[in-house]
Design a protein around this motif. Structure first.
Motif, PDB file in Angstrom:
ATOM      1  N   ARG A 159      -2.357  -9.531  44.399  1.00  9.36           N
ATOM      2  CA  ARG A 159      -0.905  -9.466  44.509  1.00  9.36           C
ATOM      3  C   ARG A 159      -0.376 -10.853  44.826  1.00  9.36           C
ATOM      4  O   ARG A 159      -1.057 -11.676  45.435  1.00  9.36           O
ATOM      5  CB  ARG A 159      -0.476  -8.484  45.602  1.00  9.36           C
ATOM      6  CG  ARG A 159      -0.810  -7.042  45.319  1.00  9.36           C
ATOM      7  CD  ARG A 159      -0.397  -6.144  46.472  1.00  9.36           C
ATOM      8  NE  ARG A 159       1.046  -6.186  46.694  1.00  9.36           N
ATOM      9  CZ  ARG A 159       1.637  -5.589  47.726  1.00  9.36           C
ATOM     10  NH1 ARG A 159       0.918  -4.930  48.613  1.00  9.36           N
ATOM     11  NH2 ARG A 159       2.950  -5.649  47.885  1.00  9.36           N
ATOM     12  N   TRP A 319       9.767  -8.623  38.394  1.00  6.38           N
ATOM     13  CA  TRP A 319       8.399  -8.726  38.901  1.00  6.38           C
ATOM     14  C   TRP A 319       8.387  -9.280  40.329  1.00  6.38           C
ATOM     15  O   TRP A 319       7.659  -8.769  41.191  1.00  6.38           O
ATOM     16  CB  TRP A 319       7.574  -9.630  37.981  1.00  6.38           C
ATOM     17  CG  TRP A 319       6.157  -9.789  38.440  1.00  6.38           C
ATOM     18  CD1 TRP A 319       5.146  -8.879  38.317  1.00  6.38           C
ATOM     19  CD2 TRP A 319       5.588 -10.921  39.108  1.00  6.38           C
ATOM     20  NE1 TRP A 319       3.981  -9.375  38.872  1.00  6.38           N
ATOM     21  CE2 TRP A 319       4.228 -10.623  39.361  1.00  6.38           C
ATOM     22  CE3 TRP A 319       6.097 -12.153  39.503  1.00  6.38           C
ATOM     23  CZ2 TRP A 319       3.376 -11.523  39.999  1.00  6.38           C
ATOM     24  CZ3 TRP A 319       5.246 -13.050  40.149  1.00  6.38           C
ATOM     25  CH2 TRP A 319       3.912 -12.727  40.392  1.00  6.38           C
ATOM     26  N   GLU A 323       6.978  -7.499  43.793  1.00  6.23           N
ATOM     27  CA  GLU A 323       5.893  -8.110  44.567  1.00  6.23           C
ATOM     28  C   GLU A 323       6.218  -8.231  46.052  1.00  6.23           C
ATOM     29  O   GLU A 323       5.501  -8.877  46.796  1.00  6.23           O
ATOM     30  CB  GLU A 323       5.574  -9.492  44.000  1.00  6.23           C
ATOM     31  CG  GLU A 323       4.837  -9.459  42.680  1.00  6.23           C
ATOM     32  CD  GLU A 323       3.482  -8.779  42.793  1.00  6.23           C
ATOM     33  OE1 GLU A 323       2.620  -9.278  43.536  1.00  6.23           O
ATOM     34  OE2 GLU A 323       3.298  -7.730  42.143  1.00  6.23           O
ATOM     35  N   ASP A 468       2.566  -1.628  44.554  1.00  5.88           N
ATOM     36  CA  ASP A 468       3.070  -2.888  45.085  1.00  5.88           C
ATOM     37  C   ASP A 468       3.891  -2.696  46.353  1.00  5.88           C
ATOM     38  O   ASP A 468       3.917  -3.566  47.225  1.00  5.88           O
ATOM     39  CB  ASP A 468       3.930  -3.606  44.043  1.00  5.88           C
ATOM     40  CG  ASP A 468       3.102  -4.182  42.914  1.00  5.88           C
ATOM     41  OD1 ASP A 468       1.887  -4.358  43.121  1.00  5.88           O
ATOM     42  OD2 ASP A 468       3.654  -4.440  41.832  1.00  5.88           O
TER      43      ASP A 468
END
Length: 478
Positions: A159, A319, A323, A468
């Motif tokens: 990650r 994205w 995250e 996530d």
């Protein structure tokens, strides 16, 4: 050998010996580079200062200052420090550290062991997220047969947040790779609460090269203020070693790339350069900063004329929002809100939508547990400034007329399977079910009702977001 193709301008330094082989084993490494000298902590700091060695992971912090801070903290606490190599490289646009760890891992190990000897460290830990880099480092340690002090490899979740300094130190200590916040530096309290020297793989490789060459030979290439070479990842696919000071436009042209509509420098925590600025830029921290950019982790991403700039930026912003570590409001709530506002701008929301974007950006800056929300906001702000003409077309007309060609690299999504709970990590936060209620249900105690839950193909993206969003990193897609 997996990983990105590599190349170099002039004589390779970090990639020396790779002209005719894909990987240097320990014996070949010694033939190419020779034995590593032994240095005191102060001599090593003086060397790093003389060649202006800065961290190559993004922040660019002076290595000498970091080394001296660890020395002082260890003396004050009367404890032996820990040396950590950050090889996580969680950004999909950056592949340079992986190239080093896969092809010349002993150079990285040399730098870490050199620093560890100088500090009389207790141990060296190499933090990675990829299976291939873990395998390469374990193979390298086997090739060495023994080291002067304990060296271990720690595999963390793949990650973006795993590469943040305090998250990496915390992940090595407890297995939970989440930013700590609170302003505590790893040089004071890192792995196991001990003073920790933490820098990325390229920084340690550069240290090993400088120690062997000495300051004057090291400074023979590059610029006076930024001597030596630098590793860059071009367009998310090509790793290049180049002396600093090379014109950016010429470098891109050598590898068949064009400045296009602009160039993102420093990766997804970096900034955009206009075509005019990119044409004037040289590959150096100083040059990029003077033109409004940032060298960061060395990712260089030119944007072709054929794709929609704001559409590409929106993909990356989504994205970045996904995250989040889920630990603080500016990240967990603020970034998704910023993305939603940006979507309205792209759809033609006009001045009202732009005002909301600016409000959302101000709301996250300086308030997160780590720098992620700040950097994500700067990425968006930089794009809106550089792609002003495209912004006007989207905001007040009918868009730019170009499709989104997915030029900016994103992680490859796993195929649909099952979402799996690691019961040893689950802390019953319940965030997963808010993202994926169709799959994850909770018992009365707040824990998931099942440990393995099938994910329909149409919900794969939501499942990835649920993974996530888990603050305890207790979920995975299998």
């Amino acid at each position: 050998m997996s990983g990105a193709p590599i190349a170099w301008l002039g004589r390779p330094v970090l990639f020396a010996g790779l002209e005719h082989t894909e990987r240097l084993d320990h014996r070949s490494h010694l033939v190419v580079h020779g034995r590593l000298p032994t240095m005191s902590a102060e001599d090593l700091a003086d060397l790093a200062e003389n060649v202006n060695l800065r961290g190559r992971g993004g922040a660019g912090f002076p290595f000498a200052r970091k080394l001296r801070a660890v020395v002082k903290a260890a003396a004050r606490r009367r404890s032996r420090p820990v040396v950590v190599v950050n090889g996580t490289e969680g950004e999909p646009s950056c592949l340079k550290d992986a190239a080093l760890l896969l092809r010349t891992p002993h150079l990285v190990l040399d730098g870490a062991l050199l620093a560890a000897d100088a500090l009389d460290a207790e141990q060296v830990v190499l933090g990675v997220t990829r299976a291939d880099t873990e395998q390469s480092l374990r193979r390298a340690l086997t090739e060495r047969r023994s080291t002067r002090l304990p060296v271990s490899v720690a595999r963390l979740p793949e990650r973006f947040v795993s590469g943040e300094g305090s998250a990496l130190a915390r992940g090595i200590t407890s297995g939970i790779a989440l930013p700590r916040g609170g302003g505590v530096r790893t040089s004071d309290s890192g792995v196991g609460g001990m003073p920790t020297l933490l820098s990325n793989a390229e920084t340690y490789a550069q240290l090993a090269v400088a120690a062997r060459l000495g300051a004057l030979p090291y400074r023979e290439v590059g610029t006076p203020s930024e001597p030596g070479t630098v590793l860059l990842t071009l367009a998310g696919s090509q790793v290049v070693e180049t002396p600093s000071g090379v014109p950016l436009g010429e470098l891109l042209a050598m590898f068949g790339l064009d400045i296009g509509q602009g160039v993102l420098v420093g990766g997804y925590h970096g900034k955009w350069l206009t075509p005019e600025a990119a044409a004037m830029a040289e590959v150096s921290r100083q040059s990029f900063q003077s033109l409004g950019g940032a060298l960061g982790a060395g990712a260089i991403l030119p944007l072709p004329h054929t794709t929609c700039p704001l559409g590409e930026v929106l993909r990356v912003a989504r994205w970045l929002a996904d995250e989040t570590a889920g630990q603080c409001g500016p990240c967990y709530l603020g970034l998704p809100a910023l993305v939603k506002a940006l979507e309205e701008v792209v759809r033609g929301g006009g001045r009202a939508a732009l005002d909301v974007v600016e409000t959302r950006m101000r709301a996250v800056i300086g308030r997160g547990a780590c720098s992620h929300p700040d950097a994500a906001s700067r990425f968006v702000a930089s794009a809106l400034e550089v792609f002003d003409e495209d912004l006007q077309l989207h905001s007040y007309q009918y868009g730019c007329g170009r499709s989104v060609q997915d030029v900016l690299p994103m992680p490859v999504m796993e195929s649909a399977g099952s979402i799996v709970v690691d019961w040893t990590l689950c802390e019953a936060h319940g965030l997963c079910t808010s993202v994926l209620p169709e799959v994850i249900s909770l018992e009365a105690d707040g824990f998931p009702a099942a440990g393995v839950m099938p994910v329909p193909p149409q919900l794969l993206q939501q499942a990835a977001r649920a993974v996530d969003r888990c603050p305890a990193l207790a979920l995975r897609i299998q």
